[in-house]
Scaffold this motif. Sequence first.
Motif, short mmCIF file in Angstrom:
data_model
loop_
_atom_site.label_atom_id
_atom_site.label_comp_id
_atom_site.label_asym_id
_atom_site.label_seq_id
_atom_site.Cartn_x
_atom_site.Cartn_y
_atom_site.Cartn_z
N LYS A 1 17.23 69.09 60.06
CA LYS A 1 18.13 68.06 59.55
C LYS A 1 19.50 68.61 59.16
N ASP A 2 19.56 69.88 58.81
CA ASP A 2 20.85 70.46 58.45
C ASP A 2 21.67 70.82 59.67
N LYS A 3 21.01 70.89 60.82
CA LYS A 3 21.72 71.23 62.04
C LYS A 3 22.15 69.96 62.79
N PHE A 4 21.31 68.98 62.75
CA PHE A 4 21.60 67.72 63.43
C PHE A 4 21.81 66.65 62.35
N LEU A 5 23.07 66.48 61.98
CA LEU A 5 23.41 65.55 60.92
C LEU A 5 23.58 64.15 61.48
N ILE A 6 22.87 63.20 60.91
CA ILE A 6 22.95 61.82 61.37
C ILE A 6 23.48 60.94 60.26
N ASN A 7 24.47 60.14 60.62
CA ASN A 7 25.05 59.19 59.69
C ASN A 7 25.02 57.80 60.31
N HIS A 8 24.50 56.85 59.58
CA HIS A 8 24.41 55.47 60.07
C HIS A 8 25.17 54.60 59.09
N ALA A 9 26.49 54.62 59.24
CA ALA A 9 27.36 54.02 58.23
C ALA A 9 27.42 52.50 58.29
N SER A 10 27.16 51.93 59.46
CA SER A 10 27.23 50.48 59.58
C SER A 10 26.16 50.01 60.54
N LEU A 11 26.03 48.70 60.68
CA LEU A 11 25.01 48.14 61.57
C LEU A 11 25.37 48.29 63.04
N THR A 12 26.54 48.83 63.32
CA THR A 12 26.93 49.01 64.73
C THR A 12 27.30 50.44 65.08
N LEU A 13 27.20 51.35 64.13
CA LEU A 13 27.63 52.72 64.41
C LEU A 13 26.71 53.75 63.78
N SER A 14 26.29 54.70 64.60
CA SER A 14 25.56 55.86 64.11
C SER A 14 26.19 57.09 64.77
N THR A 15 26.24 58.17 64.03
CA THR A 15 26.79 59.40 64.60
C THR A 15 25.80 60.55 64.45
N THR B 1 25.82 70.77 64.32
CA THR B 1 26.60 71.75 63.58
C THR B 1 26.30 73.16 64.08
N SER B 2 27.33 74.00 64.06
CA SER B 2 27.19 75.38 64.50
C SER B 2 26.38 75.46 65.79
N ALA B 3 26.91 74.80 66.79
CA ALA B 3 26.18 74.69 68.06
C ALA B 3 25.97 76.04 68.72
N HIS B 4 24.83 76.18 69.37
CA HIS B 4 24.50 77.37 70.14
C HIS B 4 24.10 76.95 71.55
N PRO B 5 24.14 77.88 72.50
CA PRO B 5 23.80 77.51 73.89
C PRO B 5 22.47 76.78 74.03
N GLU B 6 21.50 77.11 73.19
CA GLU B 6 20.19 76.44 73.29
C GLU B 6 20.24 74.98 72.85
N ASP B 7 21.36 74.57 72.26
CA ASP B 7 21.54 73.16 71.90
C ASP B 7 22.04 72.34 73.08
N SER B 8 22.42 73.02 74.15
CA SER B 8 22.89 72.31 75.35
C SER B 8 21.78 71.39 75.86
N SER B 9 22.13 70.14 76.05
CA SER B 9 21.11 69.15 76.44
C SER B 9 21.78 67.81 76.70
#
Lengths: 115, 109
Positions: free
Chosen positions: A64-78, A82-90
């Motif tokens: 959860k500390d690497k993949f931060l999710i924010n759902h600020a409104s009913l139409t937007l989630s981000t 963080t600190s991406a590494h090659p193994e995060d490529s996907s």
Amino acid sequence: GAVVSQHPSWVICKSGTSVKIECRSLDFQATTMFWYRQFPKQSLMLMATSNEGSKATYEQGVEKDKFLINHASLTLSTLTVTSAHPEDSSFYICSASRGSLYEQYFGPGTRLTVT
Amino acid sequence: TQLLEQSPQFLSIQEGENLTVYCNSSSVFSSLQWYRQEPGEGPVLLVTVVTGGEVKKLKRLTFQFGDARKDSSLHITAAQPGDTGLYLCAGDNAGKSTFGDGTTLTVKP
């Protein structure tokens, strides 16, 4: 109806940097949004479930500390990788549901490449 | 852990042939969805089945939900190259969806 967009559609970043991916429901209010990761020729792997205004629920093994999710409104989630590494490529895909949790409407996906 | 097994994993056929894809589980689902995904894109919802024994048709695609709501099948009649893609089933229980491993279908012209 039930259109979901994702931005960017593809991104290349350097190792150690952070990348933010946006997921928007364009013509409906999404009660729940989901984030998935998909490897080539494989099925979807659920990373987390998010509800507007509350903390996301992460699947076992997802940092959860690497993949931060924010759902600020009913139409937007981000999703911020963080600190991406090659193994995060996907291929990262979001989906949204509108009341009936079982029907999900997917975004077109974001191809992340970390060099 | 609820598991959904799809078979076959890969299927390559000629245009005009018929095919069936299976989705099996030992768990009971409240509903089951079928999606199709093309390379580089997100999955697209094809159908939702809810009632045991239910059959739904979408043009040349026929979907069936098992009587016990543990399995489902997708039958395509006279397959066309445009049917090529990754077919995913997803079972829902208690508000959580479980996806199968997918069936990659290639229809050759």
